[in-house]
Design a protein around this motif. Sequence first.
Motif, short mmCIF file in Angstrom:
data_model
loop_
_atom_site.label_atom_id
_atom_site.label_comp_id
_atom_site.label_asym_id
_atom_site.label_seq_id
_atom_site.Cartn_x
_atom_site.Cartn_y
_atom_site.Cartn_z
N ASN A 89 0.82 -1.22 0.00
CA ASN A 89 0.00 0.00 0.00
C ASN A 89 0.84 1.26 0.00
OD1 ASN A 89 -2.42 -1.68 0.76
ND2 ASN A 89 -1.05 -2.02 2.48
N SER A 90 2.15 1.11 0.03
CA SER A 90 3.02 2.28 0.12
C SER A 90 4.40 1.93 -0.38
CB SER A 90 3.12 2.75 1.58
OG SER A 90 3.81 1.77 2.33
N GLY A 91 5.20 2.99 -0.55
CA GLY A 91 6.58 2.80 -0.96
C GLY A 91 7.40 2.13 0.13
N THR A 92 7.17 2.57 1.37
CA THR A 92 7.92 2.00 2.49
C THR A 92 7.75 0.49 2.56
OG1 THR A 92 7.60 4.03 3.75
CG2 THR A 92 8.18 2.07 5.00
N GLU A 93 6.52 0.04 2.41
CA GLU A 93 6.27 -1.40 2.47
C GLU A 93 6.92 -2.14 1.29
OE1 GLU A 93 1.89 -2.29 3.66
OE2 GLU A 93 2.05 -0.27 2.86
N ALA A 94 6.99 -1.48 0.16
CA ALA A 94 7.66 -2.10 -0.99
C ALA A 94 9.15 -2.24 -0.70
CB ALA A 94 7.42 -1.27 -2.25
N ILE A 95 9.71 -1.23 -0.02
CA ILE A 95 11.12 -1.29 0.38
C ILE A 95 11.34 -2.40 1.42
CG2 ILE A 95 12.92 -0.02 1.67
CD1 ILE A 95 12.67 0.91 -1.22
N GLU A 96 10.45 -2.47 2.41
CA GLU A 96 10.53 -3.56 3.41
C GLU A 96 10.62 -4.91 2.70
OE1 GLU A 96 10.64 -1.97 7.12
OE2 GLU A 96 10.36 -4.13 6.98
N PHE A 124 16.61 8.35 0.40
CA PHE A 124 15.38 8.24 1.19
C PHE A 124 14.65 6.99 0.74
CE2 PHE A 124 10.83 8.94 1.90
CZ PHE A 124 10.85 9.13 3.27
N HIS A 125 14.33 6.12 1.70
CA HIS A 125 13.64 4.88 1.34
C HIS A 125 12.34 4.67 2.11
CE1 HIS A 125 17.08 3.90 -1.09
NE2 HIS A 125 17.89 3.90 -0.06
N GLY A 126 11.92 5.67 2.88
CA GLY A 126 10.67 5.53 3.61
C GLY A 126 10.89 5.61 5.11
N VAL A 176 19.71 1.53 -3.93
CA VAL A 176 20.00 2.86 -4.48
C VAL A 176 18.81 3.37 -5.29
CG1 VAL A 176 21.13 1.92 -6.56
CG2 VAL A 176 21.73 4.20 -5.78
N GLU A 177 18.60 4.68 -5.23
CA GLU A 177 17.63 5.34 -6.11
C GLU A 177 18.37 5.74 -7.38
OE1 GLU A 177 15.45 8.63 -3.69
OE2 GLU A 177 17.08 7.88 -2.46
N PRO A 178 17.97 5.25 -8.55
CA PRO A 178 18.64 5.67 -9.79
C PRO A 178 18.62 7.20 -9.97
CG PRO A 178 17.32 3.73 -10.22
CD PRO A 178 17.00 4.15 -8.80
N GLY A 181 15.41 11.29 -4.98
CA GLY A 181 14.29 12.22 -4.92
C GLY A 181 14.45 13.23 -3.80
N GLU A 182 14.12 12.80 -2.56
CA GLU A 182 14.17 13.71 -1.40
C GLU A 182 15.56 14.31 -1.23
OE1 GLU A 182 10.50 12.66 -1.21
OE2 GLU A 182 11.17 14.01 0.38
N GLY A 183 16.59 13.55 -1.63
CA GLY A 183 17.97 14.00 -1.47
C GLY A 183 18.30 15.23 -2.31
N TYR A 209 16.84 -1.47 -6.64
CA TYR A 209 16.57 -0.08 -7.00
C TYR A 209 15.31 0.39 -6.29
CZ TYR A 209 19.94 -0.08 -10.89
OH TYR A 209 21.08 -0.13 -11.64
N ASP A 210 15.42 1.58 -5.74
CA ASP A 210 14.24 2.24 -5.19
C ASP A 210 13.74 3.22 -6.25
OD1 ASP A 210 12.37 3.82 -3.97
OD2 ASP A 210 13.49 4.08 -2.11
N GLU A 211 12.73 2.77 -7.02
CA GLU A 211 12.13 3.64 -8.04
C GLU A 211 10.76 4.13 -7.58
OE1 GLU A 211 12.47 3.49 -12.08
OE2 GLU A 211 14.42 2.47 -12.17
N ALA A 239 6.08 2.68 -6.24
CA ALA A 239 4.83 3.07 -5.54
C ALA A 239 4.41 4.41 -6.13
CB ALA A 239 5.02 3.14 -4.03
N LYS A 240 4.25 5.41 -5.29
CA LYS A 240 3.85 6.76 -5.71
C LYS A 240 2.94 6.76 -6.94
CE LYS A 240 6.73 9.69 -2.97
NZ LYS A 240 7.92 9.18 -2.31
N ALA A 241 3.44 7.06 -8.14
CA ALA A 241 2.56 7.23 -9.31
C ALA A 241 1.92 5.92 -9.79
CB ALA A 241 3.32 7.89 -10.45
C1 LIG Z 1 8.28 8.40 -1.04
C2 LIG Z 1 9.42 7.48 -1.11
C3 LIG Z 1 9.46 6.30 -0.34
C4 LIG Z 1 8.42 5.98 0.69
O1 LIG Z 1 7.16 5.83 0.14
P1 LIG Z 1 5.86 5.97 1.07
O2 LIG Z 1 4.73 5.67 0.13
O3 LIG Z 1 5.86 7.36 1.60
O4 LIG Z 1 5.96 4.96 2.13
C5 LIG Z 1 10.52 5.43 -0.53
N1 LIG Z 1 11.49 5.71 -1.42
C6 LIG Z 1 11.48 6.83 -2.18
C7 LIG Z 1 12.58 7.05 -3.17
C8 LIG Z 1 10.46 7.76 -2.04
O5 LIG Z 1 10.48 8.87 -2.77
#
Ligand SMILES: *Cc1c(COP(=O)(O)O)cnc(C)c1O
Length: 392
Positions: A89-96, A124-126, A176-178, A181-183, A209-211, A239-241
């Motif tokens: 349901n989220s990016g964080t969970e996808a990273i987990e 940033f990974h969540g 790694v994020e290719p 983003g937040e950085g 990869y964290d996309e 996640a996101k989009a």
């Molecule tokens: C937003 C983001 C996350 C976390 O996603 P959430 O949906 O907020 O949990 C993880 N990695 C990157 C690169 C992000 O931009």
Amino acid sequence: MGVYNRAPLAFDRGRGARLFSTDGEEYLDCVGGIATDGLGHAHPVLVEALKTQGEKLWHVSNIFRIPEQEELADKLCAHSFADVVFFTNSGTEAIECALKTARKYHTANGQPERTEIFGFDGSFHGRSYAAVNASGNPSYVEGFGPRLPGYSQLKFGDHDALKAAVALPTTAAIIVEPVQGEGGARAIPEHCLVSLRALCDEHGVLLIYDEVQCGMGRTGKLFAYEWAPGGEPHIMAVAKALGGGFPVGACLATTEAAKGMTVGVHGSTFGGNPLAMAIGKAALETINTPEILDNVKTVAGYFVQQLNGLKDRFPDVIVDIRGKGFLIGIKLVANNREFMVLAREEKLLVAGGGDNCVRLLPPLNLTLEEASEAIAKLEKACEAARAKLTAA
Ligand SMILES: *Cc1c(COP(=O)(O)O)cnc(C)c1O
């Protein structure tokens, strides 16, 4: 909880790249819910998918087959390196899921000692425990007890440290994020992704990869790694989009990398439910078209050219233009938070970012006219920032 630093602004309606505030003002939205409203607000295809599926079936447990989930998984795999998908349901969970998949892989291979995960500074990974430990930002881990073992960060661009880390017999994965983003919208050079993959393969280390932010068309290709043929990952979080604003995330992997993820070792109640999957499928099908991806490339090219023009005319305000596609970073002299307020006064919404950047994360269907409107508003914000600097 008081965890958000909110702007004194609320919206009650959105359409495309426009947001309408509760006090009746119209804004041009270059935040997009932080790269999440990939097709803008109230896109008719997404609204239709939401309504149609909403009247049929929202949620059933993953103890049953979910045809909508199988369809979206098939589509993600058909258009990526991956063979299998786990939905969240989220990016964080996808990273987990990505981190767990990597460690389980080595356990399944008889190398349970391979647990070290190396990330990069500025990443940033969540916000879950594993995600904050995998990220590089100390302010997100401080005060939450001991750091989790097995997570460290490498310096962005320190190739020797990276080579040494990958060669350790205890290393499980590199994350790694290719494009960070937040950085602050930092893109990793394509040849570095290719070398990183080769290095990982040489040492039996998995590449994650964290996309979450840079995927789903944001860079002008469906996934950012596609700019680097040969540099694809073994595991990837998106996640996101992916849900166009509806909460959907996914962890993609090759069959080999996911070999430890067997029945019972992981799961989710909400992840992959029919409603989320129907919207995700509509978003993916709409984003993954030449119309949208070419639009990103064309309009991003215009942005870069125009923004560099602004940088030349306002060297006292703008230091650098960076990023890739519609993940654009403007590094400022002036404080980025203050600049966001100045942009807002021009009815332009921009996101903050690390390294004193503001980010432009517009919907992927932003038109050239809207982009030129954004530039005109940014120019006024630069004038206001210059006036403030001069006064100070
Ligand atoms: C937003 C983001 C996350 C976390 O996603 P959430 O949906 O907020 O949990 C993880 N990695 C990157 C690169 C992000 O931009």
